[in-house]
Enzyme design. Sequence first.
Site, mmCIF file in Angstrom:
data_model
loop_
_atom_site.group_PDB
_atom_site.id
_atom_site.type_symbol
_atom_site.label_atom_id
_atom_site.label_comp_id
_atom_site.label_asym_id
_atom_site.label_seq_id
_atom_site.Cartn_x
_atom_site.Cartn_y
_atom_site.Cartn_z
ATOM 1 N N ASP A 1 0.823 -1.211 0.000
ATOM 2 C CA ASP A 1 0.000 0.000 0.000
ATOM 3 C C ASP A 1 0.859 1.264 0.000
ATOM 4 O OD1 ASP A 1 0.931 -0.299 2.603
ATOM 5 O OD2 ASP A 1 -1.029 -0.679 3.470
ATOM 6 N N ASP B 1 -7.889 -2.148 14.012
ATOM 7 C CA ASP B 1 -9.274 -2.374 13.578
ATOM 8 C C ASP B 1 -9.371 -3.622 12.678
ATOM 9 O OD1 ASP B 1 -7.997 -1.459 11.306
ATOM 10 O OD2 ASP B 1 -9.371 0.192 10.910
ATOM 11 N N HIS C 1 -7.451 -4.154 9.943
ATOM 12 C CA HIS C 1 -7.111 -3.958 8.524
ATOM 13 C C HIS C 1 -5.828 -4.701 8.138
ATOM 14 C CE1 HIS C 1 -4.961 0.099 9.541
ATOM 15 N NE2 HIS C 1 -4.022 -0.745 9.206
ATOM 16 N N GLU D 1 -9.601 -1.517 5.003
ATOM 17 C CA GLU D 1 -10.255 -1.166 6.264
ATOM 18 C C GLU D 1 -11.511 -2.026 6.468
ATOM 19 O OE1 GLU D 1 -8.820 0.638 8.353
ATOM 20 O OE2 GLU D 1 -8.325 2.650 7.663
HETATM 21 C C1 GLP Z 1 -0.674 0.562 8.639
HETATM 22 C C2 GLP Z 1 -0.271 -0.087 7.288
HETATM 23 C C3 GLP Z 1 -0.468 -1.573 7.349
HETATM 24 C C4 GLP Z 1 0.169 -2.056 8.630
HETATM 25 C C5 GLP Z 1 -0.725 -1.655 9.774
HETATM 26 C C6 GLP Z 1 -0.150 -1.931 11.146
HETATM 27 O O1 GLP Z 1 -1.658 1.503 8.527
HETATM 28 N N1 GLP Z 1 -0.937 0.413 6.151
HETATM 29 O O2 GLP Z 1 0.111 -2.178 6.188
HETATM 30 O O3 GLP Z 1 0.283 -3.459 8.621
HETATM 31 O O4 GLP Z 1 -1.162 -0.321 9.618
HETATM 32 O O5 GLP Z 1 0.858 -1.029 11.485
HETATM 33 P P1 GLP Z 1 1.835 -1.211 12.711
HETATM 34 O O6 GLP Z 1 2.755 -2.323 12.373
HETATM 35 O O7 GLP Z 1 2.548 0.103 12.814
HETATM 36 O O8 GLP Z 1 0.989 -1.519 13.894
#
Ligand code: GLP
Length: 242
Positions: free
Chosen positions: A66, A133, A135, A140
């Site tokens: 992403d 959440d 995702h 989302e």
């Molecule tokens: C972000 C990214 C995701 C990631 C997730 C968790 O928004 N777009 O690809 O896996 O949220 O992030 P973190 O590892 O900082 O908890």
Amino acid sequence: MIKIMKNAEEVGKEGARILAKQIVEKNSSVIALPTGATPIEMYKKFVSFAKTGILNFESVHFFNLDEYVGLSPRDTLSYAYYMNENLFSKIPPVTHDIPKTDASNPFEEAKRYEEKIEKAGGFDICFLGIGIDGHIGFNEPKSEFSSVTRVVQLHPSTVERNSKQAGRKVPEKAITVGIKTIMKSRRVILMATGKEKAEILKKALFGSISEEIPASVLQLHPNLTVIVDEEAATYIQRQVVP
Ligand code: GLP
């Protein structure tokens, strides 16, 4: 399979081992990579493996999952910047794609990106983090399980959390690889660390499979490995995910 490791560093090491092994086994692997705080340890360890010279990057193709819409790739908030900082500036040159954050038409860019993944043969392996959440990538809650790469509106709680992490406001729109595209990967590795992921992990791995919790679709993936630290594993059992 669920692997419970002692801490975040061990989760990163295990992720890096799996990534390196994948390249040793098939040096033309097509690999999907995540961003966020969770995979940083994995990239650190992987860079140290790469420095030994054991890995052949000539035919590997990395895709990111992403990217935000509307930033310059040189902006420190962009995932292009993140990937360069944490990985690509530290390993030999390699084929790498990430949605163009500054594309003049993000909808066209999303379409082009999906086609590129397909043309490469789909993902051999896809590494994922999980949002609180539920995702995956930037899919989302309420994302359709049949979704492919597209432009998405981020949930206000994701914008808030990511802005807090980044120290300034992140964009509200992103391009993400879709759930269907992720599910077509031949192998999926889900990584999670820390107490704040414990509740959502339990729901995603053992609750009902629903578009309300995008990661719950992974219960249907035939080749899923979950790597978590003890804190994230607070509410889950040592058992094989069906
Ligand atoms: C972000 C990214 C995701 C990631 C997730 C968790 O928004 N777009 O690809 O896996 O949220 O992030 P973190 O590892 O900082 O908890």
